[in-house]
Design a protein around this motif. Structure first.
Motif, PDB file in Angstrom:
ATOM      1  N   LEU A 398       0.774  -1.354   0.093  1.00  0.00           N
ATOM      2  CA  LEU A 398       0.056   0.012  -0.031  1.00  0.00           C
ATOM      3  C   LEU A 398       0.906   1.190  -0.094  1.00  0.00           C
ATOM      4  O   LEU A 398       0.591   2.287  -0.918  1.00  0.00           O
ATOM      5  CB  LEU A 398      -1.004  -0.096   1.111  1.00  0.00           C
ATOM      6  CG  LEU A 398      -1.702   1.228   1.315  1.00  0.00           C
ATOM      7  CD1 LEU A 398      -2.681   1.468   0.217  1.00  0.00           C
ATOM      8  CD2 LEU A 398      -2.495   1.114   2.766  1.00  0.00           C
ATOM      9  N   ALA A 399       2.000   1.278   0.866  1.00  0.00           N
ATOM     10  CA  ALA A 399       2.912   2.420   0.744  1.00  0.00           C
ATOM     11  C   ALA A 399       3.696   2.624  -0.530  1.00  0.00           C
ATOM     12  O   ALA A 399       3.612   3.775  -0.940  1.00  0.00           O
ATOM     13  CB  ALA A 399       3.886   2.430   1.937  1.00  0.00           C
ATOM     14  N   SER A 400       3.832   1.518  -1.355  1.00  0.00           N
ATOM     15  CA  SER A 400       4.745   1.743  -2.668  1.00  0.00           C
ATOM     16  C   SER A 400       3.565   2.405  -3.447  1.00  0.00           C
ATOM     17  O   SER A 400       3.946   3.287  -4.221  1.00  0.00           O
ATOM     18  CB  SER A 400       5.063   0.499  -3.013  1.00  0.00           C
ATOM     19  OG  SER A 400       5.858  -0.263  -1.894  1.00  0.00           O
ATOM     20  N   CYS A 401       2.187   1.870  -3.432  1.00  0.00           N
ATOM     21  CA  CYS A 401       1.202   2.531  -4.308  1.00  0.00           C
ATOM     22  C   CYS A 401       1.158   3.797  -4.105  1.00  0.00           C
ATOM     23  O   CYS A 401       1.172   4.815  -5.119  1.00  0.00           O
ATOM     24  CB  CYS A 401      -0.040   1.715  -4.293  1.00  0.00           C
ATOM     25  SG  CYS A 401       0.043   0.138  -4.587  1.00  0.00           S
ATOM     26  N   VAL A 402       0.924   4.485  -2.847  1.00  0.00           N
ATOM     27  CA  VAL A 402       0.715   5.655  -2.504  1.00  0.00           C
ATOM     28  C   VAL A 402       2.030   6.441  -3.026  1.00  0.00           C
ATOM     29  O   VAL A 402       2.002   7.500  -3.735  1.00  0.00           O
ATOM     30  CB  VAL A 402       0.641   5.933  -1.007  1.00  0.00           C
ATOM     31  CG1 VAL A 402       0.616   7.367  -0.651  1.00  0.00           C
ATOM     32  CG2 VAL A 402      -0.789   5.153  -0.601  1.00  0.00           C
ATOM     33  N   LEU A 407       4.589  10.351  -6.950  1.00  0.00           N
ATOM     34  CA  LEU A 407       5.913  10.709  -7.865  1.00  0.00           C
ATOM     35  C   LEU A 407       5.268  11.006  -9.088  1.00  0.00           C
ATOM     36  O   LEU A 407       5.760  12.025  -9.873  1.00  0.00           O
ATOM     37  CB  LEU A 407       6.436   9.424  -7.725  1.00  0.00           C
ATOM     38  CG  LEU A 407       7.650   9.138  -6.781  1.00  0.00           C
ATOM     39  CD1 LEU A 407       8.439   8.103  -6.878  1.00  0.00           C
ATOM     40  CD2 LEU A 407       8.344  10.495  -6.331  1.00  0.00           C
ATOM     41  N   VAL A 408       4.285  10.466  -9.657  1.00  0.00           N
ATOM     42  CA  VAL A 408       3.605  10.796 -11.092  1.00  0.00           C
ATOM     43  C   VAL A 408       2.744  12.047 -11.007  1.00  0.00           C
ATOM     44  O   VAL A 408       3.209  12.813 -12.067  1.00  0.00           O
ATOM     45  CB  VAL A 408       2.478   9.633 -11.276  1.00  0.00           C
ATOM     46  CG1 VAL A 408       1.676  10.000 -12.622  1.00  0.00           C
ATOM     47  CG2 VAL A 408       2.944   8.246 -11.487  1.00  0.00           C
ATOM     48  N   LEU A 409       1.953  12.378  -9.954  1.00  0.00           N
ATOM     49  CA  LEU A 409       1.582  13.607  -9.885  1.00  0.00           C
ATOM     50  C   LEU A 409       2.534  14.595  -9.698  1.00  0.00           C
ATOM     51  O   LEU A 409       2.691  15.741 -10.507  1.00  0.00           O
ATOM     52  CB  LEU A 409       0.561  13.779  -8.707  1.00  0.00           C
ATOM     53  CG  LEU A 409      -0.570  12.899  -8.515  1.00  0.00           C
ATOM     54  CD1 LEU A 409      -1.384  13.000  -7.378  1.00  0.00           C
ATOM     55  CD2 LEU A 409      -1.384  13.452  -9.751  1.00  0.00           C
ATOM     56  N   LEU A 410       3.745  14.555  -9.024  1.00  0.00           N
ATOM     57  CA  LEU A 410       4.768  15.365  -9.053  1.00  0.00           C
ATOM     58  C   LEU A 410       5.612  15.649 -10.343  1.00  0.00           C
ATOM     59  O   LEU A 410       6.007  16.782 -10.867  1.00  0.00           O
ATOM     60  CB  LEU A 410       5.789  15.160  -7.913  1.00  0.00           C
ATOM     61  CG  LEU A 410       5.490  15.124  -6.478  1.00  0.00           C
ATOM     62  CD1 LEU A 410       6.482  14.543  -5.671  1.00  0.00           C
ATOM     63  CD2 LEU A 410       5.112  16.657  -6.201  1.00  0.00           C
ATOM     64  N   TYR A 411       5.717  14.614 -10.977  1.00  0.00           N
ATOM     65  CA  TYR A 411       6.228  14.560 -12.478  1.00  0.00           C
ATOM     66  C   TYR A 411       5.365  15.292 -13.473  1.00  0.00           C
ATOM     67  O   TYR A 411       6.039  16.151 -14.301  1.00  0.00           O
ATOM     68  CB  TYR A 411       6.280  12.977 -12.691  1.00  0.00           C
ATOM     69  CG  TYR A 411       7.311  13.093 -14.111  1.00  0.00           C
ATOM     70  CD1 TYR A 411       8.744  13.308 -14.225  1.00  0.00           C
ATOM     71  CD2 TYR A 411       6.666  12.763 -15.320  1.00  0.00           C
ATOM     72  CE1 TYR A 411       9.378  13.123 -15.198  1.00  0.00           C
ATOM     73  CE2 TYR A 411       7.376  12.576 -16.463  1.00  0.00           C
ATOM     74  CZ  TYR A 411       8.873  12.913 -16.435  1.00  0.00           C
ATOM     75  OH  TYR A 411       9.552  12.677 -17.615  1.00  0.00           O
TER      76      TYR A 411
END
Length: 504
Positions: A398-402, A407-411
């Protein structure tokens, strides 16, 4: 007669025939059986606020005119021989600590502590008590600590601690007990959370090993300096406590029998020890089937004279008291057999055996048993993980998914855009892999008509930035909609770069 009455009576006699009204009223109340409403501090005691100390006054009886507002009463170092039921005229509603140590008390009457209903700490150490009779501690429902060490107690009758529901610490050291007071834990109405029991320096020769292994707070039982018979069962218990790093054995390890491998002791299992696994092994079976769990560190051959205990989540079984029809059976070689495994059998199991060796605290004596559907367990990773590991794995996923989503949103929203060529006609190497930018015409005009970003993936160039040669034309994505990019996503990169419709 109370000291205050004696003082008033003496004052009256000195004054002669003149009457003292206060003395007359007090004497009349005492003669009629009515005690004074407000008690004062006795002259042979020291009173400081709510603390009263009558220690070291050579008192043979308990003063009956003690103030009832006390929270701590010290009657130690006197010559008291008994504690009667009427040792004080009125109850101590606030008394929390009562110290009666260093006296000669050999008798405590039934309900003697009924006048101290809120007592938390009772010290009866260093007296001459020999037998603890029934109901002598009646009325001490809130008691948490009881000190009885350094007496002459040889017998504890059943039901003595029946009303001590909140008792947590009991000191019975330096007495003459020959039997372990197991009723403390099993009798109805006894202490529910006894976490500390000191039985050191008594006359215990044997202890109920299997019962001790099943206790929830066995890590607080002190047995050092008792003439215990060193057998395989006791050795197994001590080895188990040492592996658990219980304080009674760690702090007093030299005062227990069977602790020195070079000294005399039982021959339990000196040669049949295998290498101990560092991590607990897991065994799994479907409900209703039989499951055999080997004892970690024991050889598979029959162990002569060895007593093996298995501490299961529900009970304790051993190899010497097996019932063929029981749910759990310990085979002669120490293997645990579970007949008709149930879902509630899942959990951590400990194999307790006398191995005649010093345990490293990192060696494992435990195994994990999982009873459930094998296919489901294999899919979810239960075959090699305990319950704690299941939670850790799910939490990590779950932590990895979050983190990935963040990271995608930041990118997408924080990556800087470089849309204009440098004056030398060349572009930086950073734009080879991916370009995120708005319409170049918007950048040139200083205006932005839309907030959307256009994405194009470029194949990295093989040549270095400093090598001369024709440069790859810059892509103009102003007329390409986001929908078009997504629909044409299967188009190869080479086609995208050579298509005239996409070259500026």
């Amino acid at each position: 007669m109370p000291p205050i009455a004696l003082q008033l009576l003496g004052k009256t006699s000195v004054e002669g025939s003149r009457c003292n009204p206060a003395a007359a009223v007090l004497l009349l109340l005492l003669c009629l059986g009515f005690p004074p409403s407000v008690a004062t501090c006795p002259p042979y005691c020291l009173c400081a606020s709510d603390i009263i100390s009558c220690s070291g006054r050579n008192l043979s009886v308990v003063p009956f005119d003690l103030p009832s507002y006390a929270t701590r009463l010290d009657l130690s170092h006197n010559a008291l021989s008994a504690l009667p039921i009427d040792w004080n005229l009125q109850p101590f509603d606030r008394l929390a600590t009562l110290v009666l140590s260093r006296n000669s008390i050999s008798r405590i009457e039934v309900n003697a502590f009924a006048v101290t209903p809120h007592l938390l700490h009772l010290d009866l150490s260093s007296n001459q008590l020999t037998v603890l009779n029934l109901s002598i501690f009646t009325g001490l429902a809130e008691l948490k600590e009881l000190l009885l060490f350094d007496n002459q107690i040889v017998q504890i009758n059943p039901g003595v601690f029946r009303d001590l529901h909140n008792l947590q610490r009991l000191y019975l050291s330096r007495n003459r007990l020959t039997d372990f007071p197991l009723g403390l834990y099993w009798e109805p109405g006894g202490p529910r959370n006894l976490t500390f029991l000191d039985l050191s320096y008594n006359r215990l020769s044997k202890v109920p090993v299997q019962s001790l292994l099943s206790l929830p707070h066995q890590g607080g039982i002190y047995l050092q300096e008792n003439p215990l018979v060193c057998d395989c069962a006791l050795l197994a218990l001590l080895e188990y406590w040492m592996w658990k790093q219980y304080r009674p054995l760690v702090d007093f390890r030299g005062e227990y029998p069977c602790r020195d491998d070079s000294g005399p002791g039982p021959i339990c299992n000196q040669q049949g020890v295998l290498d101990m696994p560092l991590e607990a092994q897991t065994y799994q079976e479907e409900p209703g089937k039989w499951l055999r769990v080997p004892c970690p560190g024991l050889a598979s051959s029959t162990q002569e004279g060895l007593v093996v205990f298995w501490v299961t989540p529900r009970t304790v079984v051993n190899s010497s008291t097996n019932d063929p029809s029981a749910h759990f059976i310990v085979l002669p070689n120490g293997t645990l057999e579970i007949q008709g495994a149930l879902m509630e059998d899942s959990g951590t199991y400990w194999c307790v055996a006398a191995r005649r060796r010093h345990y490293n605290r990192y060696e494992s004596m435990e195994v994990n048993v999982v009873v459930g559907n094998l296919s489901v367990a294999a899919t979810s990773g239960l075959a090699h993980r305990s319950g704690t590991e299941h939670f850790n794995t799910a939490f990590t996923t779950l932590a990895s998914c979050v983190v990935s989503i963040i990271l995608v949103l930041l990118y997408l929203y924080l990556t800087p855009c470089r849309c204009r060529e440098s004056r030398g006609g060349s572009r930086g190497c950073g734009g080879r892999a991916i370009i995120l930018c708005s319409d170049p015409r918007e950048v040139e005009s200083g205006q932005r008509r839309s907030n959307g970003k256009r994405v194009a993936f470029l194949e990295p160039q093989a040549e270095d930035c400093d090598i001369g040669g024709p440069k790859t034309p810059v892509m103009n994505l102003g007329h390409v909609t986001t929908e078009g990019i997504l629909k044409n996503g299967s188009r190869t990169v080479g086609q995208t770069l050579t298509d005239p419709a996409h070259i500026a």
